[in-house]
Structures are given as C-alpha cells and as structure tokens.
Design a protein around this motif. Structure first.
Motif, PDB file in Angstrom:
ATOM      1  N   ILE A  51       0.831  -1.202   0.000  1.00  0.00           N
ATOM      2  CA  ILE A  51       0.000   0.000   0.000  1.00  0.00           C
ATOM      3  C   ILE A  51       0.869   1.257   0.000  1.00  0.00           C
ATOM      4  O   ILE A  51       0.657   2.175  -0.802  1.00  0.00           O
ATOM      5  CB  ILE A  51      -0.941  -0.005   1.218  1.00  0.00           C
ATOM      6  N   THR A  52       1.848   1.293   0.887  1.00  0.00           N
ATOM      7  CA  THR A  52       2.743   2.458   0.927  1.00  0.00           C
ATOM      8  C   THR A  52       3.560   2.550  -0.350  1.00  0.00           C
ATOM      9  O   THR A  52       3.887   3.658  -0.806  1.00  0.00           O
ATOM     10  CB  THR A  52       3.672   2.360   2.153  1.00  0.00           C
ATOM     11  N   LEU A  53       3.906   1.411  -0.916  1.00  0.00           N
ATOM     12  CA  LEU A  53       4.624   1.409  -2.193  1.00  0.00           C
ATOM     13  C   LEU A  53       3.802   2.081  -3.279  1.00  0.00           C
ATOM     14  O   LEU A  53       4.341   2.869  -4.085  1.00  0.00           O
ATOM     15  CB  LEU A  53       4.960  -0.038  -2.581  1.00  0.00           C
ATOM     16  N   VAL A  54       2.518   1.819  -3.316  1.00  0.00           N
ATOM     17  CA  VAL A  54       1.638   2.457  -4.312  1.00  0.00           C
ATOM     18  C   VAL A  54       1.596   3.964  -4.096  1.00  0.00           C
ATOM     19  O   VAL A  54       1.592   4.741  -5.065  1.00  0.00           O
ATOM     20  CB  VAL A  54       0.234   1.839  -4.236  1.00  0.00           C
ATOM     21  N   TYR A  55       1.580   4.405  -2.833  1.00  0.00           N
ATOM     22  CA  TYR A  55       1.604   5.850  -2.554  1.00  0.00           C
ATOM     23  C   TYR A  55       2.840   6.498  -3.184  1.00  0.00           C
ATOM     24  O   TYR A  55       2.752   7.537  -3.840  1.00  0.00           O
ATOM     25  CB  TYR A  55       1.615   6.099  -1.048  1.00  0.00           C
ATOM     26  N   TRP A  56       3.997   5.888  -2.956  1.00  0.00           N
ATOM     27  CA  TRP A  56       5.234   6.469  -3.465  1.00  0.00           C
ATOM     28  C   TRP A  56       5.294   6.399  -4.995  1.00  0.00           C
ATOM     29  O   TRP A  56       5.778   7.345  -5.640  1.00  0.00           O
ATOM     30  CB  TRP A  56       6.446   5.752  -2.872  1.00  0.00           C
TER      31      TRP A  56
END
Length: 319
Positions: A192-197
């Motif tokens: 999920i955080t990877l998608v944000y970045w």
C-alpha cells in the motif's frame, strides 16, 4: 433581502432560497442516486458513532435489558486502567517502529521499480502488492503455522542453517512476539505504501529530469537534487496515512497472538474487543468508552493528515 410577489399575488420565496430550491430540484436525480449511499452511511457510520457515545455512559453487558446510566464513570475507570494504557503504549510502539521503516523501505523499492528500464518491474509490483489484498485473518492464521516452534518452516530453516540450537517460540515468547507481529504487519501492508510512493513519483515531470541531464547531472545527483526534494511534500501525507492504517491491527494480532503472551501484544483494538465481547463478563459500556477514547486519538491523526495535505498542496503550488 426583499421578497418578490408571485403571480398568484402571494409573497414569493426570497431569491436566495428560491435559487437553492431550484438548484436542488434541477439536480433531483443526482440526489436520488446519492440517497442510498447517504442512508447506508448514516446507518453504518453515523449511527454507530452516536450509539457508542450513548453506550459508553451505561453499565451494560450488551445482552440484557438492565442498563444503568453511570455518566462518565467508564471514562474515569479507563483513565485509571493500567491495561488500557499498556495497550495504548503497544499501539504507539507499533506505529513508532513500523511506520518509519515501512515508509523508508517502500520509498527505496519505489525508486527502483519506477525505473522504466527495469525488466519485470510490473511483476515485482504485483508480487509486493498481493499481500495487501489478502485477507488479514488468513495471513494471521498462516503465519501462526509458519512461526510454529514445532515444525514451522522458519524454525526448520534456522536449525538447518545452524543459526539456532533449538526452536524459537516467536509468538509464545513475550520478548519476540510483538516484533514478530510487527514484521508480518510490515510485510503485509508494504504494498500500500509502495503504491503511494509510485503515485507520487508519477507527478514529477519527465522534462525536469531531461533538464537535469542536460545540465550534466548523473543518476545520483538527479535523485538527490530533483527526485527527493519534489517528493518532500508527499512525505508527511504518506507518513500520516501509514500511521492511521497501522493503528488498525486488530485482526492480525487477534489471529496470531490474541494479545498474548502476558499482554505483550495487547493492542488497543484487541483490548476493546476483549472488554466488550470476549471476556467472561462482557462490559459493552466500558468497551464503548475505550473505543471513544481510541477514536479521539485516530481523529487527532486525521486532523494532522488534513494539515499535512494543506501543507503539501501549498508546497507543490509554490515549487
């Protein structure tokens, strides 16, 4: 504001009120389609919040009709409850440890996977995102078997490599249980955080990199002087989003450790559940009070998130 006379001779609505009514009537189909969503939102979001506030002022087990109104007594008890403060400390520890690691690690991976020349980049993105869409309860049960000291694959590997002499009870030892849960939590939600970045990286125009390359900047210089400064406005938003997500670890903790051993993984959500439903004498009123206090903490983080979004928009518009 003056009213006009209607054709029938009676007073007409003021212009402002008539304008609002006309606009609502002209867009009546849009409101009609929104009505089911509004009803569901009221039934499953607004009403539970209101009822929780009411239940938090009762001495009630949630089953019988005997409901004694006790005012703020549940809140007074909560402030003096050492287990509640311990659970809150565990939740904040999980946030303080996993959020920086998760945000930093996902940023490094995003910088690598954002390279268009990297082969199989889409495959790696999908592989990292799959745990995020897998049911958390299932992951918790599976991880219980994986870290099982009696034949679990992790212990078998450690024994085969000679790293340990005897099996390690990762989830049964108070000194390692919380760290194990945090590791699984990071692995599950890293995507999920990877998608944000990755989404933030897409906002950087390619012309900026072309200009930096024209000025003689290499890959490291472009990363240091172009990419990271332009990602700075997104950092606080991603941090706050990740922190709010990390507070919701109920299902993972419940299926892996149920708050044990010796309350070492007793996150606040698990403690609320135990008090309201799972104890031998359920105390729905007290659990509701704990939930209200925990909700206020979440509301504070949400307020910080709103401030962060405003700061990010201001920083992007000024850059």
């Amino acid at each position: 504001m003056t009213s006009r006379v209607s054709r029938e001779g009676g007073p007409a609505l003021p212009a402002r009120r008539r304008g609002v009514a006309t606009r609502i009537w002209s867009e009546r189909w849009a409101y009609a389609f929104l009505l089911p969503t509004l009803l569901l939102f009221g039934a499953y979001t607004v009403w539970p919040i209101i009822s929780s506030l009411y239940y938090s002022m009762l001495d009630w087990n949630g089953l019988g009709s005997d409901r004694a109104f006790i005012g703020l007594a549940n809140y007074t008890e909560a402030f003096g409850d050492p287990l509640f403060w311990k659970s809150l400390g565990i939740t904040l520890t999980v946030i303080a440890v996993t959020v920086p690691l998760r945000v930093g690690l996902s940023l490094l991976i995003a910088l690598v996977l954002n390279n268009p020349r990297l082969p199989l980049a889409k495959l790696f993105r999908t592989a990292l995102f799959v745990p995020a869409v897998t049911t958390t309860a299932i992951i918790g049960v599976v991880m219980g078997f994986i870290f099982d000291p009696a034949g679990g694959p992790v212990n078998e590997l450690l024994l085969d490599l000679g790293i340990v002499d005897q099996p390690v009870d990762f989830l049964g030892d108070p000194s390692s249980a919380l760290w194990t849960v945090m590791g699984v939590h990071m692995w599950k939600w890293l995507g999920i955080t990877l998608v944000y970045w990755l989404a933030a990286l897409q906002t950087i125009p390619a012309t900026v990199y072309e200009a930096a390359k024209t000025d003689g900047a290499g890959s490291w210089a472009a990363l240091r002087h172009v990419t990271l400064p332009m990602l700075k406005p997104f950092l606080i938003i991603i941090l706050l989003l990740t922190a709010i997500e990390t507070m919701q670890i109920f299902d993972l903790v419940l299926t892996m450790t149920n708050g044990g051993p010796f309350f070492s993984t007793l996150a606040t959500e698990v403690y609320i559940y135990q008090q309201a439903f799972a104890s031998s004498t359920p105390r729905l009123g007290y659990g509701a009070a704990l939930g209200v206090l925990f909700g206020l903490l979440t509301l504070v983080l949400a307020g910080l998130q709103a401030i962060g979004i405003r700061y990010a928009n201001r920083a992007r518009s000024s850059s």
